[in-house]
Design a protein around this motif. Structure first.
Motif, mmCIF file in Angstrom:
data_model
loop_
_atom_site.group_PDB
_atom_site.id
_atom_site.type_symbol
_atom_site.label_atom_id
_atom_site.label_comp_id
_atom_site.label_asym_id
_atom_site.label_seq_id
_atom_site.Cartn_x
_atom_site.Cartn_y
_atom_site.Cartn_z
ATOM 1 N N ASN A 47 0.838 -1.204 0.000
ATOM 2 C CA ASN A 47 0.000 0.000 0.000
ATOM 3 C C ASN A 47 0.871 1.252 0.000
ATOM 4 O O ASN A 47 0.587 2.215 -0.741
ATOM 5 C CB ASN A 47 -0.899 -0.005 1.239
ATOM 6 C CG ASN A 47 -1.834 -1.190 1.273
ATOM 7 O OD1 ASN A 47 -1.387 -2.331 1.277
ATOM 8 N ND2 ASN A 47 -3.136 -0.923 1.327
ATOM 9 N N ALA A 48 1.924 1.260 0.818
ATOM 10 C CA ALA A 48 2.798 2.430 0.856
ATOM 11 C C ALA A 48 3.546 2.607 -0.461
ATOM 12 O O ALA A 48 3.780 3.746 -0.932
ATOM 13 C CB ALA A 48 3.790 2.291 2.013
ATOM 14 N N THR A 49 3.893 1.508 -1.110
ATOM 15 C CA THR A 49 4.608 1.599 -2.396
ATOM 16 C C THR A 49 3.727 2.215 -3.472
ATOM 17 O O THR A 49 4.165 3.101 -4.240
ATOM 18 C CB THR A 49 5.068 0.195 -2.819
ATOM 19 O OG1 THR A 49 5.909 -0.362 -1.801
ATOM 20 C CG2 THR A 49 5.836 0.268 -4.140
ATOM 21 N N ILE A 50 2.461 1.785 -3.559
ATOM 22 C CA ILE A 50 1.558 2.331 -4.582
ATOM 23 C C ILE A 50 1.264 3.801 -4.311
ATOM 24 O O ILE A 50 1.206 4.622 -5.254
ATOM 25 C CB ILE A 50 0.259 1.489 -4.608
ATOM 26 C CG1 ILE A 50 0.580 0.059 -5.049
ATOM 27 C CG2 ILE A 50 -0.761 2.116 -5.538
ATOM 28 C CD1 ILE A 50 -0.619 -0.879 -5.014
ATOM 29 N N MET A 51 1.083 4.183 -3.045
ATOM 30 C CA MET A 51 0.806 5.592 -2.730
ATOM 31 C C MET A 51 1.982 6.472 -3.103
ATOM 32 O O MET A 51 1.817 7.583 -3.641
ATOM 33 C CB MET A 51 0.499 5.728 -1.246
ATOM 34 C CG MET A 51 -0.845 5.173 -0.832
ATOM 35 S SD MET A 51 -1.157 5.406 0.941
ATOM 36 C CE MET A 51 -2.764 4.624 1.094
ATOM 37 N N THR A 52 3.200 5.989 -2.850
ATOM 38 C CA THR A 52 4.379 6.786 -3.214
ATOM 39 C C THR A 52 4.511 6.932 -4.727
ATOM 40 O O THR A 52 4.822 8.023 -5.248
ATOM 41 C CB THR A 52 5.638 6.128 -2.636
ATOM 42 O OG1 THR A 52 5.496 5.983 -1.206
ATOM 43 C CG2 THR A 52 6.872 6.952 -2.934
ATOM 44 N N GLN A 53 4.256 5.841 -5.479
ATOM 45 C CA GLN A 53 4.343 5.908 -6.945
ATOM 46 C C GLN A 53 3.263 6.816 -7.521
ATOM 47 O O GLN A 53 3.514 7.585 -8.459
ATOM 48 C CB GLN A 53 4.231 4.499 -7.529
ATOM 49 C CG GLN A 53 5.407 3.610 -7.196
ATOM 50 C CD GLN A 53 5.215 2.184 -7.698
ATOM 51 O OE1 GLN A 53 4.152 1.840 -8.231
ATOM 52 N NE2 GLN A 53 6.266 1.364 -7.546
ATOM 53 N N PHE A 61 -1.791 8.347 -10.910
ATOM 54 C CA PHE A 61 -2.581 9.040 -9.882
ATOM 55 C C PHE A 61 -3.997 8.486 -9.746
ATOM 56 O O PHE A 61 -4.613 8.599 -8.693
ATOM 57 C CB PHE A 61 -2.615 10.538 -10.257
ATOM 58 C CG PHE A 61 -3.261 11.381 -9.190
ATOM 59 C CD1 PHE A 61 -2.613 11.683 -8.005
ATOM 60 C CD2 PHE A 61 -4.550 11.893 -9.400
ATOM 61 C CE1 PHE A 61 -3.217 12.452 -7.043
ATOM 62 C CE2 PHE A 61 -5.153 12.673 -8.433
ATOM 63 C CZ PHE A 61 -4.483 12.957 -7.234
ATOM 64 N N TYR A 62 -4.515 7.886 -10.793
ATOM 65 C CA TYR A 62 -5.886 7.341 -10.753
ATOM 66 C C TYR A 62 -6.001 6.162 -9.774
ATOM 67 O O TYR A 62 -7.106 5.820 -9.365
ATOM 68 C CB TYR A 62 -6.291 6.887 -12.159
ATOM 69 C CG TYR A 62 -5.604 5.626 -12.639
ATOM 70 C CD1 TYR A 62 -6.196 4.374 -12.506
ATOM 71 C CD2 TYR A 62 -4.332 5.688 -13.224
ATOM 72 C CE1 TYR A 62 -5.561 3.238 -12.948
ATOM 73 C CE2 TYR A 62 -3.693 4.551 -13.649
ATOM 74 C CZ TYR A 62 -4.318 3.316 -13.513
ATOM 75 O OH TYR A 62 -3.676 2.165 -13.941
ATOM 76 N N LEU A 63 -4.856 5.566 -9.424
ATOM 77 C CA LEU A 63 -4.920 4.403 -8.520
ATOM 78 C C LEU A 63 -5.371 4.779 -7.118
ATOM 79 O O LEU A 63 -5.943 3.942 -6.406
ATOM 80 C CB LEU A 63 -3.531 3.735 -8.448
ATOM 81 C CG LEU A 63 -3.012 3.122 -9.753
ATOM 82 C CD1 LEU A 63 -1.606 2.553 -9.541
ATOM 83 C CD2 LEU A 63 -3.959 2.025 -10.227
ATOM 84 N N ARG A 67 -11.186 3.111 -4.501
ATOM 85 C CA ARG A 67 -10.682 1.924 -3.805
ATOM 86 C C ARG A 67 -10.629 0.715 -4.734
ATOM 87 O O ARG A 67 -9.755 -0.157 -4.563
ATOM 88 C CB ARG A 67 -11.590 1.600 -2.599
ATOM 89 C CG ARG A 67 -11.091 0.433 -1.739
ATOM 90 C CD ARG A 67 -11.882 0.345 -0.449
ATOM 91 N NE ARG A 67 -13.269 0.018 -0.685
ATOM 92 C CZ ARG A 67 -13.757 -1.227 -0.806
ATOM 93 N NH1 ARG A 67 -12.917 -2.265 -0.726
ATOM 94 N NH2 ARG A 67 -15.033 -1.426 -1.004
ATOM 95 N N GLU A 68 -11.532 0.613 -5.728
ATOM 96 C CA GLU A 68 -11.512 -0.519 -6.634
ATOM 97 C C GLU A 68 -10.212 -0.563 -7.429
ATOM 98 O O GLU A 68 -9.587 -1.625 -7.594
ATOM 99 C CB GLU A 68 -12.702 -0.453 -7.604
ATOM 100 C CG GLU A 68 -14.053 -0.681 -6.962
ATOM 101 C CD GLU A 68 -14.596 0.577 -6.277
ATOM 102 O OE1 GLU A 68 -13.887 1.620 -6.308
ATOM 103 O OE2 GLU A 68 -15.674 0.505 -5.689
ATOM 104 N N ALA A 69 -9.756 0.598 -7.925
ATOM 105 C CA ALA A 69 -8.507 0.646 -8.701
ATOM 106 C C ALA A 69 -7.307 0.376 -7.805
ATOM 107 O O ALA A 69 -6.345 -0.309 -8.219
ATOM 108 C CB ALA A 69 -8.370 2.000 -9.385
ATOM 109 N N PHE A 70 -7.361 0.864 -6.561
ATOM 110 C CA PHE A 70 -6.239 0.652 -5.645
ATOM 111 C C PHE A 70 -6.100 -0.830 -5.285
ATOM 112 O O PHE A 70 -4.990 -1.376 -5.329
ATOM 113 C CB PHE A 70 -6.453 1.504 -4.390
ATOM 114 C CG PHE A 70 -5.286 1.532 -3.470
ATOM 115 C CD1 PHE A 70 -4.218 2.387 -3.688
ATOM 116 C CD2 PHE A 70 -5.223 0.685 -2.369
ATOM 117 C CE1 PHE A 70 -3.135 2.412 -2.832
ATOM 118 C CE2 PHE A 70 -4.150 0.703 -1.510
ATOM 119 C CZ PHE A 70 -3.086 1.569 -1.737
#
Length: 320
Positions: A47-53, A61-63, A67-70
């Motif tokens: 979760n922290a990796t995707i938020m940083t990217q 940024f759409y991720l 919540r579905e995309a994340f």
């Protein structure tokens, strides 16, 4: 596996009203970003990796918008992750709901040709703006066992003072408490002896209690001995009757060996014997009169010697 830090996190509660207000409240798309600011979040997770990217790469940024995309991006990765296990709003379709989200910390492992292997580690509850960590099964069992052992220690400490041993009663437990006696009211404020001393009242109640228990025990022993040995006697020919008129239950001829009783002795009733009243009136004794003649002397006995009367002494005259 849960470490010492995790075991301490289940004892705290975390909330950040300002962060929740800046996100527009807790909803299905903001529950994971709000959870990332809590001490339960792990900075080494996916979760922290995707938020940083997504923050540094506009193409991703759409991720973090839905919540579905994340979560769809998390399913393509393996490792430690935080996923929403229960959504009360059902992806925003329900307006009124309980407001309790369940977030699960788990490890995802990819397997070729089959579904991913997921190993749950811990669970968290988001209730409004408050976040709690669910206790592990070991923690719950340890707390329950500790409470049970503590209660047993208290019971054992209390029960250790209850047994009482006396030579007459043996071991007794939980004796009945005697009724408290109302102290007699005294005049002019004179203190009643023993009313101001609680130790004397305790000693008196214990004395009466021991006396009642001893009397009950002796009565029970007496009844048991009577039921067991009530038909036996100390001798072969017991006495019946009352003091002054005792009689043998058997005649002496029947006691002699070799003699056969002429008649069969009647059974002795166990009830109290009928008292016998003496009807013989003794004749009155009369004293012998002086006129009655004395009985002749029996031959072989000595005759009674008659007493010789003494002669009066003659007076002696003195010459002048």
């Amino acid at each position: 596996m849960a470490n010492a830090h995790d075991s301490q996190l289940d004892e705290i509660q975390w909330k950040a009203p300002l962060i929740a207000q800046s996100m527009g409240g807790i909803q299905t798309n903001t529950v994971l970003p709000y959870f990332s600011g809590s001490p339960y979040f792990d900075a080494t997770s996916n979760n922290a990796t995707i938020m940083t990217q997504a923050t540094h790469n506009p193409a991703l940024f759409y991720l973090i918008q839905t919540r579905e995309a994340f979560e769809a991006r998390l399913r393509t990765m393996q490792g430690l992750e935080f996923m929403v296990a229960h959504d009360p709003s059902e992806n925003g379709t329900k307006v009124e709901h309980s407001g309790i989200w369940v977030i699960r910390r788990q490890i995802r492992r990819k397997r070729a040709g089959t579904e991913d292997e997921i190993t749950p580690i811990s669970s968290f509850y988001v209730v409004g703006e408050n976040i709690y960590m669910a206790s592990s099964l070991g923690s719950v069992l340890g707390a329950r066992l500790l409470a049970t052992v503590t209660s047993l220690n208290k019971v054992i400490a209390t029960a250790s003072a209850l047994p009482s041993f006396t030579p007459a009663l043996g071991h007794t437990y939980l004796p009945p408490a005697p009724k408290a006696l109302n102290p007699v009211a005294s005049k002019e404020g004179t203190p009643v002896p023993g009313s101001q001393d609680p130790n004397s009242a305790k000693l008196a109640s214990k004395h009466f209690l021991d006396q009642d228990l001893r009397s009950t025990h002796l009565l029970q022993s007496s009844l048991n001995l009577s039921l067991q040995y009530g038909h036996e006697y100390m001798d072969d020919n017991p006495l019946v009757g009352e003091p002054g008129s005792f009689m043998f239950t058997k005649n002496r001829e029947a006691q002699q060996p070799g003699s056969q009783p002429k008649t069969k002795p009647a059974p002795v009733s166990r009830g109290p014997p009928t008292p016998q009243v003496k009807t013989d009136v003794p004749e009155p004794k009369t004293k012998p009169s002086m006129d009655t003649e004395m009985s002749p002397t029996t031959p072989g006995t000595k005759e009674k010697k008659t007493r010789r009367k003494s002669k009066p002494a003659t007076s002696v005259t003195t010459p002048k």
